[in-house]
Design a protein around this motif. Structure first.
Motif, PDB file in Angstrom:
ATOM      1  N   MET A   1       0.839  -1.185   0.000  1.00 23.90           N
ATOM      2  CA  MET A   1       0.000   0.000   0.000  1.00 23.90           C
ATOM      3  C   MET A   1       0.880   1.242   0.000  1.00 23.90           C
ATOM      4  O   MET A   1       1.113   1.843  -1.024  1.00 23.90           O
ATOM      5  CB  MET A   1      -0.915  -0.042   1.208  1.00 23.90           C
ATOM      6  CG  MET A   1      -2.006   0.961   1.194  1.00 23.90           C
ATOM      7  SD  MET A   1      -3.323   0.401   2.285  1.00 23.90           S
ATOM      8  CE  MET A   1      -2.653   0.764   3.872  1.00 23.90           C
ATOM      9  N   ALA A   2       1.370   1.594   1.158  1.00 24.17           N
ATOM     10  CA  ALA A   2       2.144   2.823   1.189  1.00 24.17           C
ATOM     11  C   ALA A   2       3.587   2.574   0.778  1.00 24.17           C
ATOM     12  O   ALA A   2       4.179   1.580   1.125  1.00 24.17           O
ATOM     13  CB  ALA A   2       2.118   3.411   2.593  1.00 24.17           C
ATOM     14  N   GLY A   3       4.141   3.524   0.054  1.00 23.73           N
ATOM     15  CA  GLY A   3       5.558   3.499  -0.223  1.00 23.73           C
ATOM     16  C   GLY A   3       5.993   2.407  -1.156  1.00 23.73           C
ATOM     17  O   GLY A   3       5.490   1.301  -1.160  1.00 23.73           O
ATOM     18  N   GLY A   4       6.958   2.665  -1.985  1.00 27.10           N
ATOM     19  CA  GLY A   4       7.560   1.609  -2.776  1.00 27.10           C
ATOM     20  C   GLY A   4       6.915   1.377  -4.109  1.00 27.10           C
ATOM     21  O   GLY A   4       5.885   1.912  -4.439  1.00 27.10           O
ATOM     22  N   ASN A   5       7.599   0.562  -4.859  1.00 27.04           N
ATOM     23  CA  ASN A   5       7.151   0.243  -6.210  1.00 27.04           C
ATOM     24  C   ASN A   5       6.511  -1.123  -6.195  1.00 27.04           C
ATOM     25  O   ASN A   5       7.094  -2.090  -5.727  1.00 27.04           O
ATOM     26  CB  ASN A   5       8.389   0.288  -7.112  1.00 27.04           C
ATOM     27  CG  ASN A   5       8.150  -0.398  -8.422  1.00 27.04           C
ATOM     28  OD1 ASN A   5       7.005  -0.529  -8.854  1.00 27.04           O
ATOM     29  ND2 ASN A   5       9.207  -0.848  -9.038  1.00 27.04           N
ATOM     30  N   PHE A   6       5.317  -1.241  -6.693  1.00 28.21           N
ATOM     31  CA  PHE A   6       4.604  -2.501  -6.528  1.00 28.21           C
ATOM     32  C   PHE A   6       4.415  -3.272  -7.820  1.00 28.21           C
ATOM     33  O   PHE A   6       3.701  -4.244  -7.871  1.00 28.21           O
ATOM     34  CB  PHE A   6       3.219  -2.238  -5.924  1.00 28.21           C
ATOM     35  CG  PHE A   6       3.293  -1.541  -4.623  1.00 28.21           C
ATOM     36  CD1 PHE A   6       3.200  -0.172  -4.571  1.00 28.21           C
ATOM     37  CD2 PHE A   6       3.504  -2.251  -3.456  1.00 28.21           C
ATOM     38  CE1 PHE A   6       3.281   0.481  -3.373  1.00 28.21           C
ATOM     39  CE2 PHE A   6       3.579  -1.603  -2.258  1.00 28.21           C
ATOM     40  CZ  PHE A   6       3.472  -0.231  -2.212  1.00 28.21           C
ATOM     41  N   VAL A   7       5.014  -2.789  -8.925  1.00 26.73           N
ATOM     42  CA  VAL A   7       4.773  -3.483 -10.187  1.00 26.73           C
ATOM     43  C   VAL A   7       5.795  -4.585 -10.360  1.00 26.73           C
ATOM     44  O   VAL A   7       6.975  -4.321 -10.535  1.00 26.73           O
ATOM     45  CB  VAL A   7       4.875  -2.510 -11.368  1.00 26.73           C
ATOM     46  CG1 VAL A   7       4.353  -3.144 -12.626  1.00 26.73           C
ATOM     47  CG2 VAL A   7       4.138  -1.229 -11.049  1.00 26.73           C
ATOM     48  N   PRO A   8       5.347  -5.857 -10.284  1.00 27.64           N
ATOM     49  CA  PRO A   8       6.315  -6.924 -10.382  1.00 27.64           C
ATOM     50  C   PRO A   8       7.032  -6.887 -11.726  1.00 27.64           C
ATOM     51  O   PRO A   8       6.435  -6.605 -12.743  1.00 27.64           O
ATOM     52  CB  PRO A   8       5.477  -8.198 -10.277  1.00 27.64           C
ATOM     53  CG  PRO A   8       4.150  -7.768  -9.833  1.00 27.64           C
ATOM     54  CD  PRO A   8       3.989  -6.336 -10.187  1.00 27.64           C
ATOM     55  N   LEU A  99      -3.849   8.151  11.450  1.00 28.13           N
ATOM     56  CA  LEU A  99      -3.128   9.424  11.340  1.00 28.13           C
ATOM     57  C   LEU A  99      -1.961   9.466  12.341  1.00 28.13           C
ATOM     58  O   LEU A  99      -0.847   9.841  12.012  1.00 28.13           O
ATOM     59  CB  LEU A  99      -4.082  10.604  11.583  1.00 28.13           C
ATOM     60  CG  LEU A  99      -5.233  10.714  10.574  1.00 28.13           C
ATOM     61  CD1 LEU A  99      -6.186  11.840  10.955  1.00 28.13           C
ATOM     62  CD2 LEU A  99      -4.710  10.919   9.158  1.00 28.13           C
ATOM     63  N   VAL A 100      -2.238   9.013  13.584  1.00 22.97           N
ATOM     64  CA  VAL A 100      -1.178   8.947  14.593  1.00 22.97           C
ATOM     65  C   VAL A 100      -0.121   7.912  14.177  1.00 22.97           C
ATOM     66  O   VAL A 100       1.088   8.129  14.287  1.00 22.97           O
ATOM     67  CB  VAL A 100      -1.759   8.527  15.965  1.00 22.97           C
ATOM     68  CG1 VAL A 100      -0.668   8.438  17.027  1.00 22.97           C
ATOM     69  CG2 VAL A 100      -2.854   9.492  16.390  1.00 22.97           C
ATOM     70  N   GLN A 427      -0.946   8.804   0.251  1.00 23.11           N
ATOM     71  CA  GLN A 427      -1.380   7.508   0.787  1.00 23.11           C
ATOM     72  C   GLN A 427      -2.245   7.693   2.035  1.00 23.11           C
ATOM     73  O   GLN A 427      -3.203   6.957   2.244  1.00 23.11           O
ATOM     74  CB  GLN A 427      -0.144   6.652   1.094  1.00 23.11           C
ATOM     75  CG  GLN A 427      -0.459   5.220   1.415  1.00 23.11           C
ATOM     76  CD  GLN A 427      -1.220   4.522   0.300  1.00 23.11           C
ATOM     77  OE1 GLN A 427      -1.071   4.809  -0.872  1.00 23.11           O
ATOM     78  NE2 GLN A 427      -2.088   3.594   0.660  1.00 23.11           N
ATOM     79  N   SER A 428      -1.920   8.695   2.866  1.00 26.32           N
ATOM     80  CA  SER A 428      -2.761   8.944   4.042  1.00 26.32           C
ATOM     81  C   SER A 428      -4.164   9.324   3.605  1.00 26.32           C
ATOM     82  O   SER A 428      -5.145   8.913   4.225  1.00 26.32           O
ATOM     83  CB  SER A 428      -2.234  10.100   4.880  1.00 26.32           C
ATOM     84  OG  SER A 428      -0.928   9.868   5.222  1.00 26.32           O
ATOM     85  N   ILE A 429      -4.243  10.135   2.545  1.00 22.48           N
ATOM     86  CA  ILE A 429      -5.571  10.518   2.058  1.00 22.48           C
ATOM     87  C   ILE A 429      -6.325   9.267   1.608  1.00 22.48           C
ATOM     88  O   ILE A 429      -7.490   9.063   1.956  1.00 22.48           O
ATOM     89  CB  ILE A 429      -5.447  11.520   0.886  1.00 22.48           C
ATOM     90  CG1 ILE A 429      -4.881  12.829   1.409  1.00 22.48           C
ATOM     91  CG2 ILE A 429      -6.788  11.732   0.192  1.00 22.48           C
ATOM     92  CD1 ILE A 429      -4.766  13.912   0.384  1.00 22.48           C
TER      93      ILE A 429
END
Ligand SMILES: OC[C@H]1O[C@](O)(CO)[C@@H](O)[C@@H]1O
Length: 522
Positions: A1-8, A99-100, A427-429
């Motif tokens: 989900m958050a951060g990084g590249n996810f396309v194998p 959020l925290v 990503q937070s949104i």
């Protein structure tokens, strides 16, 4: 989900050495248990709120209404704001704690966030299992929600950081898969616990959440911290040694240097939120808001939270209702696996468009079936068995359509389109909007069923039409595009190209117009 590249298989054009070692596989399986606690919770509440003994103890007015003569309006049997508050309070709590958690995850590490998640979830499960009054139920669920906020923030991040880049896409959907497994396990347990004589089975259902919670709690103590997180907190040497261990090779210099560079780059971004408002990020902001809204407006959680209630409403007995939820839960797991297989072969757009059309057709047919049988006054008379089977079948086909489209892609697509400088904010949104709309659907569903009647399905069908049209016109295909090159898909897009601006090395800003027009300086 958050951060990084996810396309194998794409990465950033580089081929970092490293394998899907046993070490990393086991690590990711343990971490994915975070998805399990989320799913368990989604699946357990609907079944519990359809158990007579539970209703009788905590929601006696709903119970009495439900037991009343069949000639009363079936659509409104379960309409109770307190009952829906029981289900949906969790999502508000999850929204607040995510959020925290984003600060805890960044400053203190992913492991600690997972540990908090597990402990809070454990406490919530214990209070719920022992509940003597409605307030205990609600407090328990708020604690569960806090736990989920922490877990949902840290686990996907953890997975994406641990995984070798070639497997990030599959592992990202692995998180959604573990959510669906959690939902299914909860549905199966509800089915058996509801049969326990004495009517205290719901205590096992709610208290049972301690099992996945303990797994993630203990897991977080034994799991290694991610190299990214170590670098972020200045522990460079340790991070390099860990990266070697995780990748199972000693030649990790290139990846390590890139991680350090990425960490530096994200550190100098002072105002990620303000960045997000720049014109060139308009497509990203639009997707960060609309994709989670649309995911929830498919109406999937009407089925996931309330399947047993819904099936009971349309005339099934208690046991048949819980059994049907087990069936839809299984379809959800299997169909999510299909998307793991197909997402990089068939592409995101194909899955979105196919899944959307499939959901739409089923929603219209379910509305027709229910309208024919219940009309507007909600009085069904005798419900023939074949009729019930058709409805369950249609709901299963609808769930399958969701499970290989909006379910996993609702997380995957946002995660792969955000450039690093806006990734955390966007990503937070994405996560918060998802929680707000999960809350909204959970909270208003029973009232909507009561007032919109069979039109409830048409309400969600309307949004499925809108979202499918939106995907058709506005979502470019992101399959096999490295994140660093993702800007190309916007520049080539008939609509989004007009927002694409670029900052030159000399600091001036250019707007690139589509169709070979000259660059216009601003
Ligand atoms: O599998 C269905 C589940 O997946 C989610 O959309 C999360 O991605 C939940 O809101 C839903 O309950």
């Amino acid at each position: 989900m958050a951060g990084g590249n996810f396309v194998p298989g794409t990465g950033n054009g580089k081929e970092y050495p490293g394998n899907l070692s046993l070490y990393v596989t086991l690590t990711c399986i343990v971490a994915a248990m975070g998805g399990l606690i989320f799913g368990y919770d989604i699946g357990i509440s609907g079944g519990v709120t359809s158990m007579d003994s539970f209703l009788e103890e905590f929601f006696p007015s709903v119970y009495r209404k439900q037991k009343a003569d069949d000639s009363t309006n079936q659509y409104c049997k379960f309409d109770s704001q307190t009952l829906t508050m029981f289900t949906s309070s969790l999502y508000l709590a999850a929204l607040l704690s995510s959020l925290v958690a984003s600060t805890v995850t960044r400053k203190l590490g992913r492991k600690l966030s997972m540990l908090f998640g597990g402990l809070l979830f454990c406490a919530g499960a214990l209070i719920n299992g022992l509940a003597q009054a409605v307030w205990m139920l609600i407090v328990g669920r708020i604690l569960l929600g806090f736990g989920i906020g922490f877990a949902n923030q840290s686990v996907p991040l953890y997975l994406s950081e641990m995984a070798p880049y070639k497997y990030r896409g599959a592992l990202n959907i692995g998180f959604q898969l573990s959510i669906t497994i959690g939902i299914l396990v909860a549905n199966v347990l509800n089915y058996f616990f509801a049969k326990i004589p004495g009517g205290w089975g719901w205590r096992l259902s709610l208290g049972g959440a301690m099992v996945p919670a303990l797994i993630i709690t203990i897991g977080s103590l034994v799991l290694p911290e991610t190299p990214n997180s170590m670098i972020e907190r200045g522990r460079q040497d340790e991070a390099k040694a860990k990266l070697k261990r995780i990748r199972g090779v000693s030649n990790v210099d290139e990846e390590f240097n890139d991680l350090v560079a990425a960490s530096e780059a994200s550190r100098i971004v002072e105002h990620p939120w303000r960045n997000l408002l720049q014109r060139k990020y308009r497509p990203h902001l639009t997707m960060a808001i609309l994709i989670p809204i649309f995911q929830q407006l498919t109406g999937i959680n009407v089925i996931m939270f309330y399947a047993p209630v819904l099936f009971k409403t349309i005339g099934f007995g208690s046991e048949a209702s819980l059994m049907s939820a087990v069936i839809t839960g299984s379809v959800n797991v299997v169909a999510t696996s299909v998307s793991i297989y197909g997402v990089d072969k068939w592409g995101r757009r194909f899955l979105f468009l196919e899944g959307g059309s499939q959901m739409l057709l089923c929603q219209i047919l379910v509305a027709i079936c229910i309208a024919l049988k219940f009309g507007v006054d909600g009085n069904p008379g005798e419900l023939p068995k074949w009729y019930a089977i058709v409805v369950v079948l249609l709901i299963c086909i609808y769930v399958a359509g969701f499970a290989w489209s909006w379910g996993p892609l609702g997380w995957l697509v946002p995660s792969e389109i955000f450039p690093l400088e806006i990734r955390s904010a966007a990503q937070s949104i994405n996560v918060s909007v998802n929680m707000v709309f999960t809350f909204a659907v959970a909270q208003i569903f029973l009232a909507m069923l009561c007032h919109l009647k069979f039109g409830l399905f048409l309400f969600f069908a309307f949004f499925v039409i809108i979202m499918t049209i939106f995907i058709f016109f506005f979502l470019p295909e992101t399959k096999n595009i490295p994140i660093e090159e993702m800007v190309i898909v916007w520049k080539d897009h008939w609509f989004w190209s007009r927002f694409m601006t670029e900052v030159n090395f000399n600091g001036s800003i250019e707007i690139e117009k589509k169709g070979g027009d000259a660059y216009k300086k601003v």
